[in-house]
Design a protein around this motif. Structure first.
Motif, PDB file in Angstrom:
ATOM      1  N   GLU A  37       0.835  -1.209   0.000  1.00  0.00           N
ATOM      2  CA  GLU A  37       0.000   0.000   0.000  1.00  0.00           C
ATOM      3  C   GLU A  37       0.868   1.257   0.000  1.00  0.00           C
ATOM      4  O   GLU A  37       0.597   2.220  -0.721  1.00  0.00           O
ATOM      5  N   ALA A  38       1.930   1.238   0.813  1.00  0.00           N
ATOM      6  CA  ALA A  38       2.830   2.390   0.887  1.00  0.00           C
ATOM      7  C   ALA A  38       3.507   2.605  -0.465  1.00  0.00           C
ATOM      8  O   ALA A  38       3.637   3.742  -0.930  1.00  0.00           O
ATOM      9  N   ALA A  39       3.928   1.524  -1.096  1.00  0.00           N
ATOM     10  CA  ALA A  39       4.574   1.652  -2.403  1.00  0.00           C
ATOM     11  C   ALA A  39       3.589   2.198  -3.428  1.00  0.00           C
ATOM     12  O   ALA A  39       3.943   3.050  -4.266  1.00  0.00           O
ATOM     13  N   GLN A  40       2.339   1.741  -3.373  1.00  0.00           N
ATOM     14  CA  GLN A  40       1.312   2.230  -4.303  1.00  0.00           C
ATOM     15  C   GLN A  40       1.033   3.705  -4.058  1.00  0.00           C
ATOM     16  O   GLN A  40       0.969   4.506  -5.003  1.00  0.00           O
ATOM     17  N   LYS A  41       0.897   4.090  -2.804  1.00  0.00           N
ATOM     18  CA  LYS A  41       0.641   5.493  -2.486  1.00  0.00           C
ATOM     19  C   LYS A  41       1.835   6.354  -2.892  1.00  0.00           C
ATOM     20  O   LYS A  41       1.669   7.459  -3.396  1.00  0.00           O
ATOM     21  N   LEU A  42       3.058   5.854  -2.674  1.00  0.00           N
ATOM     22  CA  LEU A  42       4.247   6.586  -3.074  1.00  0.00           C
ATOM     23  C   LEU A  42       4.254   6.791  -4.588  1.00  0.00           C
ATOM     24  O   LEU A  42       4.543   7.887  -5.074  1.00  0.00           O
ATOM     25  N   GLN A  46       4.149  10.313  -6.461  1.00  0.00           N
ATOM     26  CA  GLN A  46       5.175  10.671  -7.430  1.00  0.00           C
ATOM     27  C   GLN A  46       4.540  11.061  -8.767  1.00  0.00           C
ATOM     28  O   GLN A  46       4.979  12.020  -9.410  1.00  0.00           O
ATOM     29  N   ALA A  47       3.505  10.325  -9.167  1.00  0.00           N
ATOM     30  CA  ALA A  47       2.810  10.667 -10.414  1.00  0.00           C
ATOM     31  C   ALA A  47       2.168  12.046 -10.298  1.00  0.00           C
ATOM     32  O   ALA A  47       2.218  12.846 -11.248  1.00  0.00           O
ATOM     33  N   GLN A  48       1.572  12.344  -9.142  1.00  0.00           N
ATOM     34  CA  GLN A  48       0.962  13.656  -8.944  1.00  0.00           C
ATOM     35  C   GLN A  48       2.020  14.759  -8.958  1.00  0.00           C
ATOM     36  O   GLN A  48       1.798  15.840  -9.525  1.00  0.00           O
ATOM     37  N   VAL A  49       3.168  14.501  -8.368  1.00  0.00           N
ATOM     38  CA  VAL A  49       4.254  15.487  -8.359  1.00  0.00           C
ATOM     39  C   VAL A  49       4.730  15.730  -9.785  1.00  0.00           C
ATOM     40  O   VAL A  49       4.938  16.881 -10.206  1.00  0.00           O
ATOM     41  N   GLU A  50       4.903  14.642 -10.554  1.00  0.00           N
ATOM     42  CA  GLU A  50       5.344  14.793 -11.940  1.00  0.00           C
ATOM     43  C   GLU A  50       4.313  15.568 -12.756  1.00  0.00           C
ATOM     44  O   GLU A  50       4.670  16.411 -13.581  1.00  0.00           O
ATOM     45  N   GLN A  51       3.026  15.292 -12.528  1.00  0.00           N
ATOM     46  CA  GLN A  51       1.966  16.004 -13.241  1.00  0.00           C
ATOM     47  C   GLN A  51       1.988  17.492 -12.854  1.00  0.00           C
ATOM     48  O   GLN A  51       1.872  18.363 -13.716  1.00  0.00           O
ATOM     49  N   ALA A  52       2.149  17.758 -11.576  1.00  0.00           N
ATOM     50  CA  ALA A  52       2.200  19.149 -11.124  1.00  0.00           C
ATOM     51  C   ALA A  52       3.416  19.863 -11.721  1.00  0.00           C
ATOM     52  O   ALA A  52       3.328  21.022 -12.125  1.00  0.00           O
ATOM     53  N   GLN A  53       4.548  19.152 -11.804  1.00  0.00           N
ATOM     54  CA  GLN A  53       5.733  19.764 -12.406  1.00  0.00           C
ATOM     55  C   GLN A  53       5.494  20.064 -13.880  1.00  0.00           C
ATOM     56  O   GLN A  53       5.875  21.123 -14.380  1.00  0.00           O
ATOM     57  N   ALA A  54       4.852  19.111 -14.577  1.00  0.00           N
ATOM     58  CA  ALA A  54       4.565  19.330 -15.995  1.00  0.00           C
ATOM     59  C   ALA A  54       3.626  20.529 -16.164  1.00  0.00           C
ATOM     60  O   ALA A  54       3.828  21.362 -17.062  1.00  0.00           O
ATOM     61  N   GLU A  55       2.623  20.642 -15.312  1.00  0.00           N
ATOM     62  CA  GLU A  55       1.698  21.777 -15.385  1.00  0.00           C
ATOM     63  C   GLU A  55       2.424  23.084 -15.071  1.00  0.00           C
ATOM     64  O   GLU A  55       2.174  24.113 -15.715  1.00  0.00           O
ATOM     65  N   ALA A  56       3.329  23.039 -14.109  1.00  0.00           N
ATOM     66  CA  ALA A  56       4.086  24.243 -13.763  1.00  0.00           C
ATOM     67  C   ALA A  56       4.982  24.654 -14.932  1.00  0.00           C
ATOM     68  O   ALA A  56       5.088  25.841 -15.249  1.00  0.00           O
TER      69      ALA A  56
END
Length: 147
Positions: A37-42, A46-56
């Motif tokens: 579960e921790a690995a899945q949440k991580l 990480q996917a959300q961070v990458e998406q936010a970086q791409a949007e930024a």
């Protein structure tokens, strides 16, 4: 000594041992589930961070493009302002030339009127002859004669 073990005690010992093994298995499975579960949440984070970086980055690129467009518009406005100022200067120059030409025309008109009056004073030519010689109307010569 007595090597005899009571079957009930043996069974109870086996049960206790099986409980420990089961508890260890459950604990290991729970730990594996928590880790999964921790690995899945991580991975999700990480996917959300990458998406936010791409949007930024996309927003940064849009901001830079908007800045470039604003600078281009500013340059065009400055060029238009310079052209307007040049047109204003040319219009003022044309106005001054028109006023000078008007003054010259008025001066020429006054000189013509003076010449016509002098011709009338001499009395050698008729009003009609003066009008014909100077290319003006008889009425104009008569209007000068009356003044």
């Amino acid at each position: 000594e007595n090597d005899y073990v009571d079957p009930e005690e043996l069974a109870e010992a086996k049960i206790q041992e099986m409980r420990k093994v089961a508890a260890a298995i459950i604990e290991d499975m729970t730990r594996q589930e928590v880790e999964a579960e921790a690995a899945q949440k991580l991975a999700e984070v990480q996917a959300q961070v990458e998406q936010a970086q791409a949007e930024a980055e996309r927003a940064q690129a849009e901001a830079e493009q908007a800045q470039a467009e604003a600078e281009q518009a500013q340059a065009q406005a400055e060029q238009a302002q310079a052209e307007a100022e040049q047109a204003q200067a040319e219009a003022e120059q044309a106005q001054a030339e028109a006023e000078r030409a008007q003054a010259e025309a008025e001066q020429a008109q006054a000189q013509l009127a003076l010449t016509l009056k002098n011709a009338l004073k001499r009395g050698k030519l008729t009003v009609e002859e003066i009008a014909e010689d100077f290319g003006v109307s008889v009425a104009y010569v008569k209007s000068l004669q009356d003044k």
